[in-house]
Design an enzyme around this catalytic site. Structure first.
Site, PDB file in Angstrom:
ATOM      1  N   VAL A 104       0.833  -1.199   0.000  1.00  0.00           N
ATOM      2  CA  VAL A 104       0.000   0.000   0.000  1.00  0.00           C
ATOM      3  C   VAL A 104       0.875   1.259   0.000  1.00  0.00           C
ATOM      4  O   VAL A 104       0.371   2.365   0.136  1.00  0.00           O
ATOM      5  CB  VAL A 104      -0.937   0.010   1.236  1.00  0.00           C
ATOM      6  N   HIS A 120      -4.359  -4.287  -2.217  1.00  0.00           N
ATOM      7  CA  HIS A 120      -4.743  -3.947  -0.837  1.00  0.00           C
ATOM      8  C   HIS A 120      -4.908  -2.445  -0.639  1.00  0.00           C
ATOM      9  O   HIS A 120      -4.885  -1.966   0.493  1.00  0.00           O
ATOM     10  CB  HIS A 120      -3.711  -4.518   0.148  1.00  0.00           C
ATOM     11  N   SER A 188       5.169 -13.543   1.763  1.00  0.00           N
ATOM     12  CA  SER A 188       5.161 -14.785   2.537  1.00  0.00           C
ATOM     13  C   SER A 188       4.148 -15.778   1.963  1.00  0.00           C
ATOM     14  O   SER A 188       4.135 -16.938   2.358  1.00  0.00           O
ATOM     15  CB  SER A 188       4.852 -14.505   4.007  1.00  0.00           C
ATOM     16  N   ALA A 230      15.731  -9.067  -3.006  1.00  0.00           N
ATOM     17  CA  ALA A 230      15.113  -8.644  -4.266  1.00  0.00           C
ATOM     18  C   ALA A 230      15.885  -7.498  -4.913  1.00  0.00           C
ATOM     19  O   ALA A 230      16.009  -7.440  -6.139  1.00  0.00           O
ATOM     20  CB  ALA A 230      13.666  -8.215  -4.000  1.00  0.00           C
TER      21      ALA A 230
HETATM   22  P1  OAD Z   1       5.044 -10.518   4.812  1.00  0.00           P
HETATM   23  O1  OAD Z   1       5.633  -9.628   5.852  1.00  0.00           O
HETATM   24  O2  OAD Z   1       4.082 -11.549   5.253  1.00  0.00           O
HETATM   25  O3  OAD Z   1       6.198 -11.269   4.019  1.00  0.00           O
HETATM   26  C1  OAD Z   1       7.326 -10.606   3.540  1.00  0.00           C
HETATM   27  C2  OAD Z   1       8.147 -11.585   2.739  1.00  0.00           C
HETATM   28  O4  OAD Z   1       9.221 -10.873   2.159  1.00  0.00           O
HETATM   29  C3  OAD Z   1       8.757 -12.726   3.560  1.00  0.00           C
HETATM   30  O5  OAD Z   1       8.529 -13.955   2.886  1.00  0.00           O
HETATM   31  C4  OAD Z   1      10.261 -12.387   3.592  1.00  0.00           C
HETATM   32  O6  OAD Z   1      11.072 -13.552   3.591  1.00  0.00           O
HETATM   33  C5  OAD Z   1      10.416 -11.622   2.295  1.00  0.00           C
HETATM   34  N1  OAD Z   1      11.515 -10.639   2.275  1.00  0.00           N
HETATM   35  C6  OAD Z   1      11.898  -9.790   3.265  1.00  0.00           C
HETATM   36  N2  OAD Z   1      12.897  -8.990   2.859  1.00  0.00           N
HETATM   37  C7  OAD Z   1      13.155  -9.334   1.556  1.00  0.00           C
HETATM   38  C8  OAD Z   1      14.087  -8.880   0.567  1.00  0.00           C
HETATM   39  N3  OAD Z   1      14.946  -7.889   0.820  1.00  0.00           N
HETATM   40  N4  OAD Z   1      14.050  -9.467  -0.639  1.00  0.00           N
HETATM   41  C9  OAD Z   1      13.186 -10.487  -0.928  1.00  0.00           C
HETATM   42  N5  OAD Z   1      12.298 -10.952  -0.028  1.00  0.00           N
HETATM   43  C10 OAD Z   1      12.272 -10.390   1.186  1.00  0.00           C
HETATM   44  O7  OAD Z   1       4.407  -9.549   3.694  1.00  0.00           O
HETATM   45  P2  OAD Z   1       3.293  -9.876   2.606  1.00  0.00           P
HETATM   46  O8  OAD Z   1       3.455 -11.225   2.038  1.00  0.00           O
HETATM   47  O9  OAD Z   1       3.264  -8.726   1.683  1.00  0.00           O
HETATM   48  O10 OAD Z   1      -2.183  -7.262   4.267  1.00  0.00           O
HETATM   49  O11 OAD Z   1       1.984  -9.847   3.489  1.00  0.00           O
HETATM   50  C11 OAD Z   1       0.760 -10.016   2.848  1.00  0.00           C
HETATM   51  C12 OAD Z   1      -0.271  -9.153   3.515  1.00  0.00           C
HETATM   52  O12 OAD Z   1      -0.323  -9.433   4.914  1.00  0.00           O
HETATM   53  C13 OAD Z   1       0.015  -7.648   3.473  1.00  0.00           C
HETATM   54  O13 OAD Z   1      -0.389  -7.048   2.259  1.00  0.00           O
HETATM   55  C14 OAD Z   1      -0.778  -7.151   4.622  1.00  0.00           C
HETATM   56  C15 OAD Z   1      -0.390  -8.174   5.642  1.00  0.00           C
HETATM   57  O14 OAD Z   1      -1.222  -8.331   6.723  1.00  0.00           O
HETATM   58  C16 OAD Z   1      -3.054  -6.353   4.663  1.00  0.00           C
HETATM   59  O15 OAD Z   1      -2.728  -5.397   5.356  1.00  0.00           O
HETATM   60  C17 OAD Z   1      -4.437  -6.610   4.173  1.00  0.00           C
END
Ligand code: OAD
Length: 243
Positions: A104, A120, A188, A230
């Protein structure tokens, strides 16, 4: 240290005429914006039920508003990182392209991405908590500020238990059914419906590449995974595609 990118990955991308990129909070981690899960994740410090649900807003609108204000300030100070910039470059290299983000923070647009859907919402937009109308100017003397109709404004983001914006959702799923390749970056892979998109793309014969620091539920269905940052991996992929 650079991560080795297999030439077969580049060849696969070169064979693809339509590319989708699905991103999550990990793509903004190198811009110093906290992710949600993991060691320094927001959901380690804060409880989603207190801050990111419609019920939380009904109970304590001031607390929820101030938490989003805090996050807005963090994001305003941040800049797009090499991962955002590489994704904006990828858009130029593929005839048919769609960036699908769960973020967001608006950093993809600031990096130059144009063909994108924000599943989102966007933390910098506000809408009326009564009728959902987007509101640019607010009556500022209350916290949260109020819409002209008197109801509180809320950030235009999706909270737990709410539906995703239908147009964005439809566009994302439609593209997933017809893309040749999908790169899944920094998510994730546990929050649905976004987390279902790689499986949908795979069912429709797309090749799936995951870029993440670690294995996720997407890893099992991905055709290739590259583990690392990334902001290091994506610029290398772009550079190799441009040779
Ligand atoms: P998460 O915080 O769940 O996951 C972040 C992911 O990024 C993890 O798998 C990390 O291993 C990976 N990661 C961290 N740093 C990184 C880097 N430098 N390069 C590559 N990968 C990296 O975030 P989201 O999957 O986006 O929803 O979470 C999904 C949703 O849950 C969000 O949009 C939010 C949250 O609650 C709402 O607010 C509706």
């Amino acid at each position: 240290m650079s991560v080795r990118i297999e030439s077969s990955i580049i060849a696969q991308l070169q064979r693809s005429s339509s590319l989708s990129v699905l991103t999550g909070a990990g793509v903004s981690a190198e811009s110093d914006i906290p992710t949600f899960r993991g060691a320094d994740g927001l959901w380690r410090t804060y409880r989603a039920v207190d801050l990111a649900t419609p019920e939380a807003f009904d109970r304590n609108p001031k607390l929820v508003w101030e938490w989003y204000e805090y996050r807005r300030h963090l994001i305003e100070k941040a800049s797009p990182n090499p991962a955002h910039i590489a994704i904006a470059e990828l858009e130029k290299l593929f005839r048919d392209f769609l960036l699908i983000t769960q973020n967001v923070d608006g950093l993809h647009s600031r990096a130059g991405s144009e063909k994108l859907v924000e599943l989102h919402g966007n933390i910098f937009r506000n809408r009326c908590s009564r009728d959902g109308r987007l509101v640019g100017k607010a009556r500022e003397n209350d916290v949260p500020p109020r819409c002209e109709c008197g109801a509180y404004l809320r950030p235009d983001v999706v909270w737990f238990g709410e539906s995703l914006p239908p147009h964005a959702l439809e566009k994302a799923f439609e593209f997933a059914t017809r893309c040749d390749a999908m790169i899944v970056v920094g998510t994730s892979g546990i929050v649905h419906p976004a987390a279902s998109l790689p499986a949908v793309a795979k069912q429709h014969k797309a090749w799936i590449l995951e870029v993440n620091l670690e294995a996720t539920p997407i890893t099992g269905l991905a055709d290739d995974s590259i583990f690392g940052k990334a902001g290091e991996i994506l610029p290398q992929i772009v550079a190799m595609l441009m040779v």
